[in-house]
Write an enzyme that holds these catalytic residues in place. Structure first.
Site, short mmCIF file in Angstrom:
data_model
loop_
_atom_site.label_atom_id
_atom_site.label_comp_id
_atom_site.label_asym_id
_atom_site.label_seq_id
_atom_site.Cartn_x
_atom_site.Cartn_y
_atom_site.Cartn_z
N ARG A 1 76.99 19.92 7.54
CA ARG A 1 75.68 19.44 8.00
C ARG A 1 74.99 20.51 8.87
O ARG A 1 73.78 20.68 8.81
CB ARG A 1 75.82 18.14 8.77
CG ARG A 1 74.48 17.49 9.12
CD ARG A 1 74.63 16.02 9.46
NE ARG A 1 73.33 15.43 9.76
CZ ARG A 1 72.82 15.31 10.99
NH1 ARG A 1 73.52 15.73 12.03
NH2 ARG A 1 71.65 14.76 11.18
N LYS B 1 81.46 24.30 25.96
CA LYS B 1 81.99 24.67 24.65
C LYS B 1 81.02 25.56 23.88
O LYS B 1 81.40 26.59 23.32
CB LYS B 1 82.31 23.42 23.84
CG LYS B 1 82.96 23.70 22.49
CD LYS B 1 82.04 23.36 21.36
CE LYS B 1 82.72 23.59 20.02
NZ LYS B 1 81.88 23.17 18.89
N ASP C 1 87.12 22.06 22.13
CA ASP C 1 86.57 20.76 21.73
C ASP C 1 87.75 19.83 21.49
O ASP C 1 88.91 20.19 21.75
CB ASP C 1 85.68 20.89 20.50
CG ASP C 1 86.41 21.49 19.30
OD1 ASP C 1 87.66 21.64 19.35
OD2 ASP C 1 85.74 21.80 18.30
#
Length: 386
Positions: free
Chosen positions: A164, A258, A277
């Site tokens: 995505r 992050k 993460d």
């Protein structure tokens, strides 16, 4: 689209072992979102304001660079119009070898000045778990990306997955970037400039493209950089210490620890940056028995720092590069690489009609189970009852 088997005379190459770079892993593991496998083993994408196709053959990296499109208003360009330049500007010499401008860009992008085989050897000696994966996942190299492209691409990664994100970055470039070249039915665009991203109508435009809340972060971050720091600020962070660069990035909208670490590692020359993460946290707990000091259930700044320090102590100054290998090895799309090779005996057992993957996988599992079964003695013993 250029193909090495058809147009080898138009390609250029450089000597590079697959242990130093494997395109199919490096370009598809979530570092950059601009590359697509356009033919088997051929990767096409945008780098340095140019469109490239890359492929590997034995110990050579082959590359094909397309010319920029000159006139979009009067002519539709095709592959034939996008031939590589016949003259290359030579301005760099290293170890007696003169590099073309294109090879210089390529070497910088893949950081070929870093001896990756030596790093793998060092990490394997430090870390038995890494050593188990080293042969299967060799050549997962860290890219040195344009800082603007890297930053704004990773702002799009919030609560997202690789496929995505690729679509979002592609729509961003198609809509706001300069057109570079058209190959077959696909047009390739450069990444938008900071000034374009900072325009007031960009947020609305990106929301219409499906960016959601990230649209605001992109526009605001670009505006902040230009208004408060200037257009060269991002690239200038390459020259400051890691912690200072990370903290500076965190002042931007949509940039947490992050994302800041990803940008530091993948574009700002900070190899010690270890992006954390939930995925990497699971790797730390599962494979390294890492236990947080306060039993956190979410990734706090302290936990991020503790896990990063744990891996930096384990792997050394290139800890971020090592972490990317483990991250790649844990991606679902690459799990087939961990499967054991099919033995000659099993190959004979698999009939010609059993070509579907599920049938072959069942037979592999059956073979492994039979191998692990202990022989059962035919003799029976009587149990005494007291």
């Amino acid at each position: 689209m250029a193909n090495l088997s058809l147009r080898r005379q138009m390609w250029r190459s450089l000597e590079l072992a697959t242990a130093e770079l494997r395109l199919e892993l490096t370009l598809a593991c979530g570092q950059s979102f601009r590359w697509r496998e356009t033919a088997e083993g051929h990767w096409t994408g945008v780098m340095g304001g140019r469109v490239w196709t890359l492929t590997q053959l034995k110990n050579q990296l082959w590359y094909y660079v397309y010319e920029k499109q000159q006139d979009t208003a009067h002519k539709k360009w095709t592959e034939e119009d996008c031939e590589p330049e016949t003259k290359y500007k030579v301005d760099v010499k290293a170890e007696g070898h003169a590099y073309s401008e294109e090879e210089k860009l390529l070497r910088d992008y893949f950081q070929l000045n870093v001896n990756f085989e030596e790093l793998y050897k060092d990490w394997g000696e430090r870390d038995p778990h890494f050593k188990k994966l080293a042969d299967t996942f060799s050549g997962v190299r860290m890219l040195r990306q344009d800082p603007t492209e890297c930053l704004f691409s990773f702002i799009c990664t919030s609560n997202n997955h690789i496929s995505r994100i690729q679509g979002m970055v592609e729509r961003l470039c198609q809509t706001l970037g300069t057109k570079l070249c058209q190959l077959d039915e696909t047009s390739y665009h450069d990444f938008p400039t900071l000034s374009t991203l900072a325009e007031s109508n960009v947020e609305t435009c990106l929301r219409d493209l499906g960016f959601g809340y990230r649209a605001k972060f992109l526009q605001q971050s670009a505006k902040t950089i230009l208004d408060s720091h200037g257009p060269n600020w991002l690239s200038g962070l390459r020259n400051v210490p890691y912690c200072e660069a990370r903290d500076a990035l965190r002042t931007l909208s949509g940039v947490g620890t992050k994302v800041a670490d990803c940008v530091c590692l993948m574009s700002l020359d900070k190899p010690e940056a270890v992006p954390i993460d939930t995925h990497v946290w699971q790797i730390a707990k599962r494979d390294y028995k890492f236990v947080s000091s306060h039993g956190q259930k979410t990734i706090t700044d302290k936990l991020h720092r503790d896990i990063g320090d744990f891996f930096r102590n384990l792997w050394g100054p290139y800890a971020g590069w090592a972490q990317s290998v483990l991250f790649c090895s844990d991606l679902k799309k690459f799990q087939n690489l961990k499967q054991k090779p099919v033995t000659k005996k099993l190959k004979r057992e698999i009939k010609c009609e059993d070509t579907d993957k599920e049938t072959i996988q069942r037979k592999i599992i059956k073979q492994e189970n039979n191998k692990n079964k202990r022989p059962v003695s035919k003799k029976t013993t009587k149990t005494s009852v007291k």
